[in-house]
Design an enzyme around this catalytic site. Structure first.
Site, PDB file in Angstrom:
ATOM      1  N   ASP A 162       1.038  -1.253   0.016  1.00 53.62           N
ATOM      2  CA  ASP A 162       0.057  -0.011  -0.064  1.00 53.62           C
ATOM      3  C   ASP A 162       0.864   1.202   0.024  1.00 53.62           C
ATOM      4  OD1 ASP A 162      -2.500   1.418  -0.107  1.00 53.62           O
ATOM      5  OD2 ASP A 162      -2.390   1.348   2.110  1.00 53.62           O
ATOM      6  N   ASN A 184      -2.833 -11.050  -4.014  1.00 51.46           N
ATOM      7  CA  ASN A 184      -2.673 -12.541  -3.842  1.00 51.46           C
ATOM      8  C   ASN A 184      -1.411 -12.917  -3.486  1.00 51.46           C
ATOM      9  OD1 ASN A 184      -5.186 -13.028  -5.796  1.00 51.46           O
ATOM     10  ND2 ASN A 184      -3.749 -12.056  -7.147  1.00 51.46           N
ATOM     11  N   LYS A 186       1.174 -15.442  -2.696  1.00 52.17           N
ATOM     12  CA  LYS A 186       1.760 -16.729  -3.406  1.00 52.17           C
ATOM     13  C   LYS A 186       2.561 -17.700  -2.864  1.00 52.17           C
ATOM     14  CE  LYS A 186       0.402 -14.633  -7.805  1.00 52.17           C
ATOM     15  NZ  LYS A 186      -0.605 -15.605  -8.341  1.00 52.17           N
ATOM     16  N   ARG A 207     -10.716  10.917 -11.389  1.00 53.36           N
ATOM     17  CA  ARG A 207     -10.335  10.941 -10.051  1.00 53.36           C
ATOM     18  C   ARG A 207      -9.826   9.465  -9.675  1.00 53.36           C
ATOM     19  NH1 ARG A 207     -14.812  12.495  -6.302  1.00 53.36           N
ATOM     20  NH2 ARG A 207     -13.014  12.286  -4.558  1.00 53.36           N
ATOM     21  N   LYS A 208      -9.923   8.529 -10.414  1.00 56.95           N
ATOM     22  CA  LYS A 208      -9.504   7.175 -10.125  1.00 56.95           C
ATOM     23  C   LYS A 208      -8.156   6.668 -10.941  1.00 56.95           C
ATOM     24  CE  LYS A 208     -14.147   5.723 -10.492  1.00 56.95           C
ATOM     25  NZ  LYS A 208     -15.186   4.862 -11.280  1.00 56.95           N
TER      26      LYS A 208
HETATM   27  C1  PKZ Z   1      -3.112  10.369   1.748  1.00 54.37           C
HETATM   28  C2  PKZ Z   1      -2.141  11.486   1.070  1.00 54.37           C
HETATM   29  C3  PKZ Z   1      -1.575  12.474   1.821  1.00 54.37           C
HETATM   30  C4  PKZ Z   1      -0.017  13.054   1.314  1.00 54.37           C
HETATM   31  C5  PKZ Z   1       0.824  12.214   2.380  1.00 54.37           C
HETATM   32  C6  PKZ Z   1       2.158  12.109   1.765  1.00 54.37           C
HETATM   33  C7  PKZ Z   1       3.131  11.283   2.575  1.00 54.37           C
HETATM   34  C8  PKZ Z   1       3.214   9.863   1.619  1.00 54.37           C
HETATM   35  C9  PKZ Z   1       3.139   8.711   2.883  1.00 54.37           C
HETATM   36  C10 PKZ Z   1       2.300   7.685   2.168  1.00 54.37           C
HETATM   37  C11 PKZ Z   1       0.948   7.561   2.886  1.00 54.37           C
HETATM   38  C12 PKZ Z   1       0.558   6.356   2.744  1.00 54.37           C
HETATM   39  C13 PKZ Z   1      -0.546   6.288   2.821  1.00 54.37           C
HETATM   40  C14 PKZ Z   1      -1.447   4.785   2.481  1.00 54.37           C
HETATM   41  C15 PKZ Z   1      -2.678   4.810   1.946  1.00 54.37           C
HETATM   42  C16 PKZ Z   1      -3.458   4.558   2.963  1.00 54.37           C
HETATM   43  O1  PKZ Z   1      -3.510   4.172   3.943  1.00 54.37           O
HETATM   44  S1  PKZ Z   1      -5.156   5.712   2.746  1.00 54.37           S
HETATM   45  C17 PKZ Z   1      -5.846   5.346   4.094  1.00 54.37           C
HETATM   46  C18 PKZ Z   1      -6.967   4.044   3.897  1.00 54.37           C
HETATM   47  N1  PKZ Z   1      -8.145   4.487   2.860  1.00 54.37           N
HETATM   48  C19 PKZ Z   1      -9.128   5.449   3.411  1.00 54.37           C
HETATM   49  O2  PKZ Z   1      -9.223   5.529   4.562  1.00 54.37           O
HETATM   50  C20 PKZ Z   1     -10.161   5.840   2.280  1.00 54.37           C
HETATM   51  C21 PKZ Z   1     -11.287   5.889   2.888  1.00 54.37           C
HETATM   52  N2  PKZ Z   1     -12.388   6.361   1.659  1.00 54.37           N
HETATM   53  C22 PKZ Z   1     -12.601   7.459   1.659  1.00 54.37           C
HETATM   54  O3  PKZ Z   1     -12.455   8.379   2.547  1.00 54.37           O
HETATM   55  C23 PKZ Z   1     -13.549   7.933   0.673  1.00 54.37           C
HETATM   56  O4  PKZ Z   1     -13.942   6.803  -0.225  1.00 54.37           O
HETATM   57  C24 PKZ Z   1     -12.502   8.846  -0.485  1.00 54.37           C
HETATM   58  C25 PKZ Z   1     -11.274   8.241  -0.534  1.00 54.37           C
HETATM   59  C26 PKZ Z   1     -12.467  10.154   0.195  1.00 54.37           C
HETATM   60  C27 PKZ Z   1     -13.584   8.910  -1.677  1.00 54.37           C
HETATM   61  O5  PKZ Z   1     -14.791   9.461  -1.440  1.00 54.37           O
HETATM   62  P1  PKZ Z   1     -15.492  10.532  -2.324  1.00 54.37           P
HETATM   63  O6  PKZ Z   1     -14.529  11.713  -2.858  1.00 54.37           O
HETATM   64  O7  PKZ Z   1     -16.645  10.870  -1.716  1.00 54.37           O
HETATM   65  O8  PKZ Z   1     -15.584   9.723  -3.693  1.00 54.37           O
HETATM   66  P2  PKZ Z   1     -16.908   8.833  -4.276  1.00 54.37           P
HETATM   67  O9  PKZ Z   1     -17.519   9.695  -4.894  1.00 54.37           O
HETATM   68  O10 PKZ Z   1     -17.342   7.942  -3.300  1.00 54.37           O
HETATM   69  O11 PKZ Z   1     -15.885   7.638  -5.279  1.00 54.37           O
HETATM   70  C28 PKZ Z   1     -15.408   8.399  -6.492  1.00 54.37           C
HETATM   71  C29 PKZ Z   1     -15.467   7.281  -7.353  1.00 54.37           C
HETATM   72  O12 PKZ Z   1     -14.801   6.024  -6.931  1.00 54.37           O
HETATM   73  C30 PKZ Z   1     -15.577   4.948  -6.873  1.00 54.37           C
HETATM   74  N3  PKZ Z   1     -15.030   4.236  -5.612  1.00 54.37           N
HETATM   75  C31 PKZ Z   1     -14.914   4.452  -4.411  1.00 54.37           C
HETATM   76  N4  PKZ Z   1     -14.768   3.569  -3.849  1.00 54.37           N
HETATM   77  C32 PKZ Z   1     -14.536   2.585  -4.496  1.00 54.37           C
HETATM   78  C33 PKZ Z   1     -14.029   1.074  -4.421  1.00 54.37           C
HETATM   79  N5  PKZ Z   1     -13.835   0.819  -2.952  1.00 54.37           N
HETATM   80  N6  PKZ Z   1     -13.990   0.285  -5.273  1.00 54.37           N
HETATM   81  C34 PKZ Z   1     -14.494   0.917  -6.642  1.00 54.37           C
HETATM   82  N7  PKZ Z   1     -14.757   2.050  -6.823  1.00 54.37           N
HETATM   83  C35 PKZ Z   1     -14.754   2.980  -6.080  1.00 54.37           C
HETATM   84  C36 PKZ Z   1     -16.720   5.655  -6.809  1.00 54.37           C
HETATM   85  O13 PKZ Z   1     -17.722   4.481  -7.051  1.00 54.37           O
HETATM   86  C37 PKZ Z   1     -17.058   6.773  -7.652  1.00 54.37           C
HETATM   87  O14 PKZ Z   1     -16.988   6.234  -8.860  1.00 54.37           O
HETATM   88  P3  PKZ Z   1     -17.665   7.279 -10.206  1.00 54.37           P
HETATM   89  O15 PKZ Z   1     -19.167   7.137  -9.779  1.00 54.37           O
HETATM   90  O16 PKZ Z   1     -17.038   8.471 -10.097  1.00 54.37           O
HETATM   91  O17 PKZ Z   1     -17.657   6.334 -11.242  1.00 54.37           O
END
Ligand code: PKZ
Length: 241
Positions: A162, A184, A186, A207-208
């Site tokens: 990730d 996966n 393996k 945005r994807k």
């Molecule tokens: C963070 C950066 C800071 C910078 C730092 C730099 C420092 C460098 C360090 C690295 C840092 C490491 C970081 C590790 C990476 C984490 O650990 S990230 C933490 C784990 N992830 C999360 O907590 C994310 C939780 N999810 C969310 O909060 C919300 O889903 C989001 C990401 C804000 C998106 O929400 P939204 O803006 O309301 O978007 P939404 O309209 O729901 O979805 C947009 C599109 O994506 C699709 N979609 C959404 N979810 C899915 C899904 N699961 N499957 C398929 N399609 C999906 C929707 O269907 C929609 O499609 P369309 O209708 O537009 O065709």
């Protein structure tokens, strides 16, 4: 000043108006611009060799530092707690004021993968190839990452995948979050061995960002895991909570 790296360039891109989109509110842009004021705090770059690195990790580090000399590859520095410009921007725009004010909690916060003492957890270094939209990560998973005796925990493998996929996506798309990660497993990964995680951007649709990865031994003979992930570029006009 910050080192010139792809992440910094990407952070600058974030401050530009989204193509075909709506400008973030003036207040947010002012906050973002403020981040480029000078900040002088000395922090240790955890992606540089330390005494816990084994010979394989040192060898891969040296090989890729050489590849950086012609500019095709770029070494990505990594800090446990330094508040880089992109992190500051994230906090200003996406972190609720209430959380931002909890200074004690935030001052204790560490990047998960950099929160272990040298050699005990994740020892890793990443390099990015802008032309190929590819990031490689060389990782030596230490004894605190054990799952089955002698092997890495699957969650720790997911974490480093990730982390590498996130960097690939951040460089390509700015501020993103993982919304889906499929792995996966393996072959089990022996503790303290060095693996290479190879991540690339497969496609960007609005945005994807679709990223695929594999995890191999450094001689590339063993495929330990492969993964696909989906990242969504955050919308500064939408609250995260
Ligand atoms: C963070 C950066 C800071 C910078 C730092 C730099 C420092 C460098 C360090 C690295 C840092 C490491 C970081 C590790 C990476 C984490 O650990 S990230 C933490 C784990 N992830 C999360 O907590 C994310 C939780 N999810 C969310 O909060 C919300 O889903 C989001 C990401 C804000 C998106 O929400 P939204 O803006 O309301 O978007 P939404 O309209 O729901 O979805 C947009 C599109 O994506 C699709 N979609 C959404 N979810 C899915 C899904 N699961 N499957 C398929 N399609 C999906 C929707 O269907 C929609 O499609 P369309 O209708 O537009 O065709």
């Amino acid at each position: 000043m910050f080192p010139a790296c792809a992440v910094r360039l990407r952070a600058l891109h974030i401050l530009r108006a989204p193509r075909g989109g709506v400008l973030p509110p003036a207040g947010e842009r002012r906050a973002a611009q403020k981040l480029f004021s000078s900040e002088k705090v000395i922090h240790k770059d955890r992606s540089l060799p330390n005494s816990s690195w084994n010979s394989d990790l040192k060898l891969m580090f040296d090989q890729f530092m050489k590849k950086c000399e012609d500019g095709s590859w770029e070494h990505l520095p990594s800090y446990g707690s330094r508040s880089s410009q992109i992190v500051q921007y994230f906090k200003e725009v996406f972190l609720e004021t209430k959380l931002r004010k909890d200074e004690q909690m935030l001052s204790q916060a560490r990047l998960f993968t950099r929160s272990y003492e040298d050699g005990l957890g994740f020892e890793y270094v990443m390099f990015h190839n802008e032309q190929e939209k590819r990031t490689v990560c060389f990782c030596q998973g230490g004894p605190y990452l054990q799952g089955p005796p002698g092997f890495l925990h699957g969650g720790s493998i997911a974490t480093i995948i990730d982390e590498t996929a996130s960097m690939t996506a951040i460089i390509a798309g700015g501020i993103v979050m993982t919304v889906n990660l499929n792995i996966n497993y393996k072959r089990p990964i022996p503790l303290c061995s060095v693996v290479v995680i190879n991540c690339q951007v497969d496609k960007i649709e609005g945005r994807k960002l679709f990223i695929s990865c594999d995890v191999r031994s450094i001689d590339e003979k063993t495929l330990y895991s492969d993964a696909t992930s989906l990242f969504i570029k955050l919308d500064p006009n939408k609250s995260l909570t």
